[in-house]
Enzyme design. Sequence first.
Site: not given
Ligand code: CP
Length: 308
Positions: A58-59, A86, A108, A136
């Site tokens: 999603r993100t 590497k 991320r 998050h």
């Molecule tokens: N909600 C969320 O962070 O989903 P993803 O891990 O799919 O990005």
Amino acid sequence: MKLSQKDVLGMKEMTHDDINLVLDTAESFKEISTRPIKKVPTLRGKTLINFFVEASTRTRTSFEIAGKRLSADTINISATTSSLIKGETLIDTAKTLESMRPDIIVLRHSAAGSPHLLAKLLSASIINAGDGAHEHPTQALLDMLTMKERKGRLEGLKVAIVGDISHSRVARSNIYGLIKMGASVALAGPATMMPRYVERLGVSIHINMEEAIADADVIMMLRIQMERQDESLFPSLREYSHCYGLNGKRIELASKDVIIMHPGPINRGVEIAPEVAYGPYSVILDQVSNGVAVRMALLYLLAGGGEA
Ligand code: CP
């Protein structure tokens, strides 16, 4: 219109005014995604790098769509396709990327605090797309946009967050954000999944799920984060589901117009029954749609707000 800070690192750092600015801007950006041509030139000439060292559907997708809908040059890098494999360090990789003059880097990473480190070292704006079990913030913002749309307000809402609280960056960011915006937050989950001293953040804690969701306006269910646990924190999935799974009968305890949220991905039949995940109270797919609008708003406010 600009955010008061160069980076979006966490809801702990984000001010009440900045949260309102993001939500209002996101609301106005939603319309772009309904047009036949879903693109505006706002961020033409700006460069966005999505640097995802942990898995995401999603993100990552919504940041890419957000960048492209605003006409930013959008580049995606993952752990497996970068020189991290590497042996290059995160800092060396980030400095290398910065030399190509991106305006925004979305990160991320499994290490808590990694976006904060890059924010200190780089002049590009850094957006935290999830750092370990820490925060998050963009998920909390899209969650708050969804609540505000459905309920007309955040202040005074009763929000229950249920599940694996201690490993959940979504829970932590929502707690910081919702308390700041005047909502009340009740947490429920096994004692082994409740962070120590979390009550100091102004939330109530419940081992009994029914207590937490009674009269709730919003129920947010969380996935058990097996990837962040090195020991078993509950006897069995069956038992967990029995005590903390959301089903039709439990929903009856909440407010009659409760909304059911989940950041995804869901574990069907564990924390949420499939008929609840896609039932009449669920706004899970609205959360995903709002993710694009919120991320467009953040890119605009960090990279283009002054020039639109
Ligand atoms: N909600 C969320 O962070 O989903 P993803 O891990 O799919 O990005």
